[in-house]
Write an enzyme that holds these catalytic residues in place. Structure first.
Site, PDB file in Angstrom:
ATOM      1  N   GLN A  46       0.801  -1.228   0.000  1.00 46.62           N
ATOM      2  CA  GLN A  46       0.000   0.000   0.000  1.00 46.62           C
ATOM      3  C   GLN A  46       0.832   1.276   0.000  1.00 46.62           C
ATOM      4  OE1 GLN A  46      -2.709  -1.723   3.258  1.00 46.62           O
ATOM      5  NE2 GLN A  46      -4.126  -0.467   2.082  1.00 46.62           N
ATOM      6  N   ARG A 103       3.773  -0.011  12.955  1.00 44.82           N
ATOM      7  CA  ARG A 103       3.423  -1.291  12.326  1.00 44.82           C
ATOM      8  C   ARG A 103       3.576  -1.171  10.813  1.00 44.82           C
ATOM      9  NH1 ARG A 103      -2.240  -4.081  11.029  1.00 44.82           N
ATOM     10  NH2 ARG A 103      -1.329  -5.973  10.215  1.00 44.82           N
ATOM     11  N   HIS A 148       1.109  -9.214   4.576  1.00 49.50           N
ATOM     12  CA  HIS A 148      -0.037  -8.329   4.384  1.00 49.50           C
ATOM     13  C   HIS A 148      -0.440  -8.414   2.900  1.00 49.50           C
ATOM     14  CE1 HIS A 148      -2.217  -4.780   6.423  1.00 49.50           C
ATOM     15  NE2 HIS A 148      -2.805  -4.939   5.257  1.00 49.50           N
ATOM     16  N   ASN A 192      -1.797 -10.704   8.416  1.00 47.38           N
ATOM     17  CA  ASN A 192      -2.830  -9.697   8.542  1.00 47.38           C
ATOM     18  C   ASN A 192      -4.120 -10.222   7.926  1.00 47.38           C
ATOM     19  OD1 ASN A 192      -3.773  -6.832   9.012  1.00 47.38           O
ATOM     20  ND2 ASN A 192      -4.223  -7.077   6.828  1.00 47.38           N
ATOM     21  N   GLU A 193      -5.154 -10.351   8.750  1.00 49.64           N
ATOM     22  CA  GLU A 193      -6.500 -10.667   8.275  1.00 49.64           C
ATOM     23  C   GLU A 193      -6.556 -11.852   7.313  1.00 49.64           C
ATOM     24  OE1 GLU A 193      -8.220  -7.090   6.727  1.00 49.64           O
ATOM     25  OE2 GLU A 193      -8.215  -6.134   8.669  1.00 49.64           O
ATOM     26  N   ASN A 335      -8.179  -5.910  14.261  1.00 51.62           N
ATOM     27  CA  ASN A 335      -8.461  -4.777  13.379  1.00 51.62           C
ATOM     28  C   ASN A 335      -9.949  -4.500  13.500  1.00 51.62           C
ATOM     29  OD1 ASN A 335      -5.833  -4.960  12.596  1.00 51.62           O
ATOM     30  ND2 ASN A 335      -6.234  -5.559  10.482  1.00 51.62           N
ATOM     31  N   TYR A 337     -13.094  -1.867  12.744  1.00 55.37           N
ATOM     32  CA  TYR A 337     -13.570  -0.689  12.016  1.00 55.37           C
ATOM     33  C   TYR A 337     -15.067  -0.457  12.173  1.00 55.37           C
ATOM     34  CZ  TYR A 337      -9.151  -0.537   9.366  1.00 55.37           C
ATOM     35  OH  TYR A 337      -7.841  -0.438   9.005  1.00 55.37           O
ATOM     36  N   GLU A 403      -5.260  -2.269  13.997  1.00 50.66           N
ATOM     37  CA  GLU A 403      -5.779  -1.277  13.042  1.00 50.66           C
ATOM     38  C   GLU A 403      -7.103  -0.743  13.557  1.00 50.66           C
ATOM     39  OE1 GLU A 403      -6.287  -2.444   8.913  1.00 50.66           O
ATOM     40  OE2 GLU A 403      -4.361  -3.474   8.935  1.00 50.66           O
ATOM     41  N   TRP A 446      -5.061   3.206  11.736  1.00 49.65           N
ATOM     42  CA  TRP A 446      -4.865   2.979  10.299  1.00 49.65           C
ATOM     43  C   TRP A 446      -5.405   4.205   9.585  1.00 49.65           C
ATOM     44  CZ3 TRP A 446      -2.352  -0.529   7.376  1.00 49.65           C
ATOM     45  CH2 TRP A 446      -2.522  -0.389   5.990  1.00 49.65           C
ATOM     46  N   GLU A 453      -5.574   1.886  -1.484  1.00 53.42           N
ATOM     47  CA  GLU A 453      -6.594   1.142  -0.745  1.00 53.42           C
ATOM     48  C   GLU A 453      -7.116  -0.029  -1.601  1.00 53.42           C
ATOM     49  OE1 GLU A 453      -7.490   0.820   2.252  1.00 53.42           O
ATOM     50  OE2 GLU A 453      -9.482  -0.066   2.096  1.00 53.42           O
ATOM     51  N   TRP A 454      -6.210  -0.940  -1.953  1.00 57.66           N
ATOM     52  CA  TRP A 454      -6.562  -2.188  -2.645  1.00 57.66           C
ATOM     53  C   TRP A 454      -7.484  -1.930  -3.846  1.00 57.66           C
ATOM     54  CZ3 TRP A 454      -2.806  -4.961  -1.008  1.00 57.66           C
ATOM     55  CH2 TRP A 454      -2.373  -4.849   0.307  1.00 57.66           C
TER      56      TRP A 454
HETATM   57  C1  PNW Z   1      -7.892  -3.674   6.455  1.00 55.93           C
HETATM   58  N1  PNW Z   1     -14.022  -5.344   7.349  1.00 55.93           N
HETATM   59  O1  PNW Z   1      -8.788  -4.512   5.765  1.00 55.93           O
HETATM   60  C2  PNW Z   1      -6.517  -3.926   5.867  1.00 55.93           C
HETATM   61  O2  PNW Z   1      -5.680  -4.602   6.767  1.00 55.93           O
HETATM   62  C3  PNW Z   1      -5.845  -2.702   5.348  1.00 55.93           C
HETATM   63  O3  PNW Z   1      -4.814  -3.063   4.464  1.00 55.93           O
HETATM   64  C4  PNW Z   1      -6.861  -1.782   4.695  1.00 55.93           C
HETATM   65  O4  PNW Z   1      -6.290  -0.708   4.026  1.00 55.93           O
HETATM   66  C5  PNW Z   1      -7.802  -1.309   5.794  1.00 55.93           C
HETATM   67  O5  PNW Z   1      -8.393  -2.392   6.462  1.00 55.93           O
HETATM   68  C6  PNW Z   1      -8.902  -0.387   5.312  1.00 55.93           C
HETATM   69  O6  PNW Z   1      -9.769  -1.069   4.436  1.00 55.93           O
HETATM   70  C7  PNW Z   1     -10.097  -4.679   6.198  1.00 55.93           C
HETATM   71  O7  PNW Z   1     -14.796  -5.903   6.577  1.00 55.93           O
HETATM   72  C8  PNW Z   1     -10.918  -5.453   5.421  1.00 55.93           C
HETATM   73  O8  PNW Z   1     -14.413  -4.899   8.447  1.00 55.93           O
HETATM   74  C9  PNW Z   1     -12.215  -5.687   5.803  1.00 55.93           C
HETATM   75  C10 PNW Z   1     -12.701  -5.142   6.972  1.00 55.93           C
HETATM   76  C11 PNW Z   1     -11.877  -4.385   7.768  1.00 55.93           C
HETATM   77  C12 PNW Z   1     -10.575  -4.140   7.370  1.00 55.93           C
END
Ligand code: PNW
Length: 504
Positions: A46, A103, A148, A192-193, A335, A337, A403, A446, A453-454
């Site tokens: 990223q 990180r 990652h 990671n995830e 992580n 969100y 995150e 984060w 952003e992917w």
């Molecule tokens: C993370 N969800 O992915 C990643 O680790 C980061 O690389 C990315 O940039 C960041 O979140 C923001 O998108 C996620 O569904 C993917 O809750 C999915 C989720 C959360 C984080």
């Protein structure tokens, strides 16, 4: 006298009843425990750029971004923030934030262009050595993610995470990391995830390598990731831990699954089922008993049978593997969100998928405030709730938030919504620690800066710093949220507004 007794018993009754909801709607002032770790994060693909420089091999993302229509605006991470060349500036931003840790992730194909031991790219190792040394010289500890999402393309060509040979290949890469950097890196995150790798990469195809076999591949991929994680942890125990004295864990993406109607037992069951499929998939074998959660085993076995399959789509670990996998995390990385509302939904088994196997409908409340990303709504209370879920489910093992953050689409420097988001989410985490006794040891925002952003390219921005992607020098500018986070770190939490030392 009797009024007094009455009042006291009423208060006791209320406090007992409401203990888990204390301060539910209030702001809670206080500080995190001494030694609380403060960090911010990025990931190699990223931010690094330099995608084909100095001997780096291609990763699955270098290939995926070149497939037409995959990435918003046809964007790539070829240059991105160009941290490969600008890492000294990144470290200065970190210093100004006052973080104790940073990180970042190591790009496997930058240090092993083919993913195996045939070629070791010294220039790649040198880059991470320079970054680590620069961090330490500025009083910042590295917190390193080994994977990652940027798998060496050469490994994908042999089946990637679907091919069991990857367990030894990943362990070989991990050994190179411990050997080269472990004298200075004491905080390791293997993956990671993994859910996003398994479901996004191989199930629905929205992430590299973009394969689409939603009923089978995610389970095979996750199986190999769990084995790779365990093998790496055992390697650290056997060859490095005594000397290097670090810790090794894994980071999971955890949406908080809230029962749609908290008074409905069916909704509460649905929420728990979804959480076991999402978080328990990895955390249960690794920290409980070397096996997948019971509800996952029974659901996928049942659905497989209904389809007429003779073996379950969810693979089994051997007894030996179970022993090796159980107890392989010194901590869980979280992580967090956003939240979902869960209720039961009978899914047809055709076509089978990781999602339909759960028999759960997941949705978001349209009243929850939106962000720059369609999947992410402002849900601070889920932060406290998910920490409490982890506390109960995994015996209060150490947790680090690895995150947490929020996006917009314009990269505004005056990002008051991001300040609000950070303040409210952090306060819920503080309540989890101080009022509920959750074992949260650190917090990572984060992201350090806007980045790739992917699949969303540069259209969704999570940074504490704005990056001008049309300027070849890629200058970084602090947003208001960077100043806010720096203040929270300086105060180790939230001092009451009348506190003398408070300088906001
Ligand atoms: C993370 N969800 O992915 C990643 O680790 C980061 O690389 C990315 O940039 C960041 O979140 C923001 O998108 C996620 O569904 C993917 O809750 C999915 C989720 C959360 C984080």
């Amino acid at each position: 006298m009797s009024t007094c007794v009455c009042l006291v018993s009423l208060l006791l009754l209320l406090s007992g009843h409401e203990a888990s909801r204390r301060y539910e709607d209030d702001f809670y002032y206080g500080t995190f425990p001494d030694g609380f770790l403060w960090s911010t994060a990025t990931a190699a693909y990223q931010v690094e750029g330099a995608w084909n420089e100095d001997g780096k091999g291609p990763s699955i993302w270098d290939v995926y971004v070149r497939e037409p229509g995959k990435i918003v605006g046809g964007a790539t991470g070829d240059v991105s923030c160009d941290s490969y060349h600008n890492y000294r500036e990144d470290v200065q931003l970190l210093k100004t934030l006052g973080v104790s840790h940073y990180r970042f992730s190591i790009s496997w194909p930058r240090v092993m262009p083919y993913g195996n031991g045939t070629v070791i790219n010294q220039s790649g190792l040198d880059y991470y050595n320079r970054l680590i040394n620069e961090l330490l010289a500025n009083g910042i500890q590295p917190m390193v993610t080994m994977y990652h999402w940027d798998l060496p393309e050469a490994i994908e060509e042999d089946g990637g995470w679907l091919n069991g040979d990857i367990v030894d290949l990943f362990t070989g890469y991990a050994k190179l990391c411990f050997k080269t950097f472990g004298d200075r890196v004491k905080f390791w995150i293997t993956f990671n995830e993994p859910l996003v790798v398994a479901v996004g990469g191989y199930g629905d195809g929205g992430k590299a390598p973009g394969l689409h076999q939603p009923g089978t591949y995610p389970y095979i991929v996750a199986h190999n990731i769990i084995k790779s994680h365990a093998s790496t942890y055992r390697l650290y125990d056997e060859e490095f831990r005594a000397l290097q004295k670090g810790q090794v864990g894994i980071t999971l993406s955890m949406v908080y699954n809230q029962p749609k109607d908290p008074n409905s037992a069916a909704d509460r069951d649905a929420a728990e089922r979804a959480s076991q499929f999402e978080h328990g998939w990895f955390a249960h074998p690794i920290t409980v008993n070397g096996e997948y959660p019971d509800v996952m085993r029974s659901q996928v076995d049942m659905k497989s049978k209904e389809e007429g399959l003779t073996t379950s789509r969810l693979p089994h670990f051997t007894d030996d593997e179970k022993r090796r996998i159980n107890g392989t995390a010194d901590f869980l990385g979280l992580n967090y969100y956003t939240s979902n509302l869960a209720s039961p939904q009978a899914s047809p088994f055709n076509p089978p998928s990781y999602h339909s196997d759960q028999d759960v409908l997941l949705e978001q409340d349209p009243k929850w405030p939106k962000s720059g990303s369609s999947w992410l709504r402002y849900t601070p209370k889920g932060a406290r709730a998910v920490l409490n879920w982890l506390k109960v489910t995994y015996k209060n093992m150490p947790i680090y938030v690895t995150e947490n953050g929020v996006s917009d689409n314009n990269g505004s420097l005056h990002d008051f919504y991001r300040v609000n988001y950070y303040r409210d989410y952090l306060d819920e985490m503080l309540k989890a620690v101080r009022l509920d006794g959750c074992n949260l040891r650190g917090y990572t925002s984060w992201s350090l800066m806007d980045n790739f952003e992917w699949a969303r390219g540069y259209s969704e921005k999570f940074g504490l710093h704005y990056v001008n992607f049309s300027d070849p020098a890629r200058p970084r500018i602090p947003k208001d949220s960077a100043k806010f986070i720096a203040q929270v770190i300086a105060d180790n939490g939230f001092k009451p507004p009348n506190s003398e030392e408070h300088s906001l």
